[in-house]
Design an enzyme around this catalytic site. Structure first.
Site, mmCIF file in Angstrom:
data_model
loop_
_atom_site.group_PDB
_atom_site.id
_atom_site.type_symbol
_atom_site.label_atom_id
_atom_site.label_comp_id
_atom_site.label_asym_id
_atom_site.label_seq_id
_atom_site.Cartn_x
_atom_site.Cartn_y
_atom_site.Cartn_z
ATOM 1 N N LYS A 180 0.697 -1.140 -0.052
ATOM 2 C CA LYS A 180 -0.071 -0.022 -0.043
ATOM 3 C C LYS A 180 0.976 1.302 -0.008
ATOM 4 O O LYS A 180 2.056 1.330 0.090
ATOM 5 C CB LYS A 180 -0.794 0.032 1.065
ATOM 6 C CG LYS A 180 -1.911 -1.203 1.171
ATOM 7 C CD LYS A 180 -2.650 -1.202 -0.161
ATOM 8 C CE LYS A 180 -3.977 -2.103 0.038
ATOM 9 N NZ LYS A 180 -3.758 -3.474 -0.354
HETATM 10 C C1 LIG Z 1 -9.434 -3.044 -1.415
HETATM 11 C C2 LIG Z 1 -8.866 -3.880 -0.495
HETATM 12 N N1 LIG Z 1 -9.544 -4.466 0.618
HETATM 13 C C3 LIG Z 1 -9.000 -4.853 1.639
HETATM 14 C C4 LIG Z 1 -7.602 -5.533 1.569
HETATM 15 C C5 LIG Z 1 -6.957 -6.196 2.469
HETATM 16 O O1 LIG Z 1 -5.961 -5.692 3.441
HETATM 17 P P1 LIG Z 1 -4.772 -6.554 3.914
HETATM 18 O O2 LIG Z 1 -3.980 -7.265 2.956
HETATM 19 O O3 LIG Z 1 -4.008 -5.583 4.775
HETATM 20 O O4 LIG Z 1 -5.634 -7.573 4.801
HETATM 21 C C6 LIG Z 1 -7.045 -5.037 0.584
HETATM 22 C C7 LIG Z 1 -5.608 -5.664 0.312
HETATM 23 O O5 LIG Z 1 -5.071 -5.758 -0.625
HETATM 24 C C8 LIG Z 1 -7.506 -4.396 -0.463
HETATM 25 O O6 LIG Z 1 -6.668 -3.989 -1.671
#
Ligand SMILES: Cc1ncc(COP(=O)(O)O)c(C=O)c1O
EC number: 2.6.1.50
Length: 391
Positions: A180
């Site tokens: 991110k």
């Molecule tokens: C749109 C979206 N929602 C949720 C997530 C989940 O985040 P995490 O990987 O930190 O669990 C991501 C991760 O890529 C995402 O791109």
């Protein structure tokens, strides 16, 4: 491709301070406090809980809504699994809606078509950092008395009509995973301004223990999704860099669109004029009527010329993943369906625009180290490949 140096003195300074602490536990931890201060400086949300991931933040948000088994949450057909995992664990039902062809975000008209008597919430995902049409989605939510969870995982620093995304809905969720805009390896954050959702927010990610009173007699079932001090130290330092990172990415993405405008065979992402796209990535679509090569051949030609890209984004819409096609959520079972609390059959779901986007798009890398000269080189290659492939 230029690559940014993502971590350095700011992170080291926080980590050095952290190792002198007696405890690395989050509750009243100085690094967690610093993270919350940095977050609130940018997102004025009173109730915040840092989590172990974005997925965890979204699960906490869903749990805080206290949905009943079989209640429905409308989500976009193109997103990360992290958007839907918490919905399923809370025994609610993700209902996939189609996307707008040029923003790749929830299409408000299709959201309306998917609303039923069981719909309780909407989850707009600001895909790639492009703000959703929040005025239309919030109007739908008000009319049907739905809660809105904004999934801002890909949209750090993005702005809807000048305001940071995450302030329009009832709850906002963010991710600090390694890919991110800002990262602490893995982490997340869930936040709200609503007292009734906010007061219990932390409990939903901390075994429903009450840290204020020290109470360890939970009233509800909740997992441990706490973020610890090392992650908070890095995340707090990262947030101090957010404005610069987003300014650079916004400039790079905007310039790419300017440079590619008018090129035959390309369909560029569109952004509402009052909004700020924070370009976690850049997704363009190919007009296959005007190009004589396949999408994969187009992406390969870009790769051969040194442009960092992949064909499409996720391999298929989320409802087409085997776990959904086989309703294989709990060791081959889906209790809410077996109990007759939902009739949902993911084998019957169709979102034609989402399917088309994933078949004809190319995802270009954007990062904050790319300057104008580099973006112009990328644009020149994309234009050349499109010209060479023109019918
Ligand atoms: C749109 C979206 N929602 C949720 C997530 C989940 O985040 P995490 O990987 O930190 O669990 C991501 C991760 O890529 C995402 O791109």
């Amino acid at each position: 491709m230029p690559r940014p140096q993502r971590w350095g003195a700011a992170e080291l300074e926080r980590l050095s301070a952290m190792v002198t602490q007696p405890s690395l536990f989050y509750w009243r931890g100085p690094q967690t406090t610093a993270l919350l201060d940095e977050f609130r400086r940018r997102y004025p949300l009173n109730f915040c809980f840092p989590t172990s991931s974005g997925t965890a933040a979204l699960h906490v948000a869903i749990a805080a809504l206290r949905l009943k088994p079989g209640d429905e949450v409308i989500v976009p057909a193109i997103t990360d699994m992290g958007s839907v995992i918490g919905i399923l664990y809370q025994q609610a039902v993700p209902v996939f809606a189609d996307l707008e062809p040029q923003t790749y975000n929830l299409d408000p008209a299709d959201v309306c078509r998917r609303i039923t008597a069981k719909t309780r919430a909407l989850m707009p995902v600001h895909l790639a950092g492009n703000p959703c049409d929040m005025s239309a989605l919030m109007a739908i939510a008000r009319e049907h008395r739905l809660q809105v969870i904004e999934d801002c995982a890909q949209a750090w620093g993005a702005r809807w009509r000048g305001q940071p995304v995450g302030l329009q809905g009832n709850l906002a969720c963010f991710s600090f995973n390694d890919y991110k805009h800002v990262s602490c390896g893995d982490g997340g954050l869930v936040a709200t301004n609503q007292l009734e959702l906010g007061t219990g927010l932390g409990k939903w990610g901390d075994k429903f223990y009450d840290r204020e009173t020290g109470g360890r007699d939970p009233l509800e079932l909740a997992p441990n999704y706490r973020m610890s001090e090392p992650q908070a130290a890095v995340a707090a330092a990262q947030l101090t860099k957010l404005e610069q990172i987003v300014a650079n990415r916004h400039r790079a993405g905007t310039r790419l669109t300017e440079q590619l405008a008018g090129a035959a065979g390309l369909r560029l992402p569109s952004v509402q004029t009052a909004d700020t796209h924070s370009y976690w990535f850049y997704l363009l679509r190919l007009d296959r009527e005007r190009l004589a090569v396949s999408r994969d051949e187009f992406a390969q030609a870009l790769t051969n010329a040194g442009v960092s890209c992949t064909p499409g984004y996720i391999p298929r819409p989320v409802y087409r993943y085997p776990v959904f096609q086989q309703h294989n959520f709990f060791s081959g079972h889906w209790p809410v369906r077996e109990l007759g609390l939902t009739q949902m059959d993911y084998r019957q779901v169709r979102c034609p625009e989402a399917e088309a986007i994933l078949e004809d798009s190319v995802k270009l890398t954007i990062n904050e180290a790319m300057d104008d000269a580099y973006i112009d080189e990328v644009a020149a290659v994309v234009r050349d490949v499109a010209r060479a492939a023109a019918r």
